[in-house]
Design an enzyme around this catalytic site. Structure first.
Site, short mmCIF file in Angstrom:
data_model
loop_
_atom_site.label_atom_id
_atom_site.label_comp_id
_atom_site.label_asym_id
_atom_site.label_seq_id
_atom_site.Cartn_x
_atom_site.Cartn_y
_atom_site.Cartn_z
N HIS A 152 1.09 6.99 -11.56
CA HIS A 152 0.91 6.00 -10.48
C HIS A 152 0.32 4.72 -11.07
CE1 HIS A 152 -0.53 4.05 -6.86
NE2 HIS A 152 0.33 4.80 -6.20
N GLU B 167 7.81 2.02 -7.42
CA GLU B 167 6.78 1.37 -6.61
C GLU B 167 6.41 0.02 -7.21
OE1 GLU B 167 4.40 4.53 -4.20
OE2 GLU B 167 3.46 4.25 -6.14
N GLY C 55 1.45 5.58 0.98
CA GLY C 55 -0.01 5.58 0.99
C GLY C 55 -0.55 5.39 2.40
P1 PGA Z 1 1.10 2.06 0.25
O1 PGA Z 1 0.90 2.89 -1.12
O2 PGA Z 1 2.12 2.83 1.07
O3 PGA Z 1 -0.25 2.05 0.90
O4 PGA Z 1 1.61 0.72 -0.13
C1 PGA Z 1 1.98 3.50 -1.78
C2 PGA Z 1 1.49 4.17 -3.05
O5 PGA Z 1 0.65 3.58 -3.76
O6 PGA Z 1 1.95 5.28 -3.41
#
Ligand code: PGA
Length: 257
Positions: free
Chosen positions: A101, A173, A240
């Site tokens: 991540h 991401e 998230g």
């Molecule tokens: P978010 O985070 O949906 O709050 O943007 C996604 C993640 O970091 O996996």
């Protein structure tokens, strides 16, 4: 079914990051499970902090929802203060783990070499890794998105067997879209993910490329999930903020309804 290859089961994963007490995790499960109980078309997974994993084991074992961890150290045991090993996760019935991540890469200085070691170690332990890749805003602006993400991905895939490659889950991401409310457009996400799938095809062939499940992550919410999932190469979402409330995560898992 999603817009893509129907052989790839859609997979929606909650990344709870460093949120929730054990009591909150338990009440989330109690509220969430009835909302998705009749949904067998989507793989739903919750990746929680270590302290909540036994709560999830209790609440989710008899359900259609799997659970995972967000980190581990790829050594079975030893003098690694503060770390948790894969055998420790196995003991809690953990089936998935997030690897690479951007928060781990940026805040905890995890590099491609460690990510590669972790992906292989997770497979060897029988725990499914969710490999995250993504570019910073300056890299996107410099036109380096695809080269950067493909580099992270291919490095992490080194040394995997064909059987392992076939089950891989890659979450794209873009760092500038995480927790910011700025989602990549569905077309942008599709463009990057399609390029990543082509990079897999070039190196490992079409059978592997057609089997790998690609997720998009970064400000996914009930309002944008359907458009993202309608893209031919997007097979899921890593979520998230919008995964922290039972209603909202259920709407994401039930995006087809
Ligand atoms: P978010 O985070 O949906 O709050 O943007 C996604 C993640 O970091 O996996």
């Amino acid at each position: 079914m999603n817009g893509g290859n129907s052989l790839r089961t859609p997979i929606i994963i909650a990344n709870w990051k460093m949120y929730k007490t054990r009591a909150e995790a338990a009440s989330f499960c109690d509220a969430f499970l009835p909302l998705i109980a009749d949904n067998n078309d989507v793989d739903a997974v919750i990746c929680a902090p270590f302290t909540q994993l036994d709560v999830l084991q209790n609440r989710l074992s008899a359900s259609n929802v799997a659970y995972g961890a967000q980190n581990f150290y790829p050594v079975a045991e030893g003098a690694f203060t503060g770390e948790v090993s894969l055998p420790m996760l196995q003991e809690l019935g953990v089936q998935y783990v997030i690897v690479g991540h951007s928060e781990r890469r940026e805040l905890f200085k995890e590099d491609n070499a460690l990510v590669q070691q972790k992906v292989k170690a997770a497979y060897t332990a029988g725990i499914q890794p969710i490999l995250c890749v993504g570019e910073r805003l300056d890299q996107r602006e410099a036109g380096e998105t695809i080269a950067h993400c493909a580099g992270q991905m291919l490095s992490a895939m080194e040394g995997l067997s064909e059987a392992e490659l076939l089950t891989l889950i890659v979450a794209y991401e873009p760092i500038w879209a995480i927790g910011t409310g700025k989602t990549a457009t569905a077309a942008d996400a599709q463009e990057v993910i399609s390029a990543l799938r082509s990079a897999v095809a070039e190196k490992y062939g079409n059978t592997v490329a057609d089997a790998v499940r690609f997720q998009y992550g970064g400000s996914v919410k009930p309002e944008n999930i359907a458009e993202l999932m309608a893209q031919p190469d997007i097979d899921g979402a890593l979520v998230g903020g919008a995964s922290l409330k039972p209603d909202s995560f259920a709407q994401l898992v039930n995006y087809q309804k």
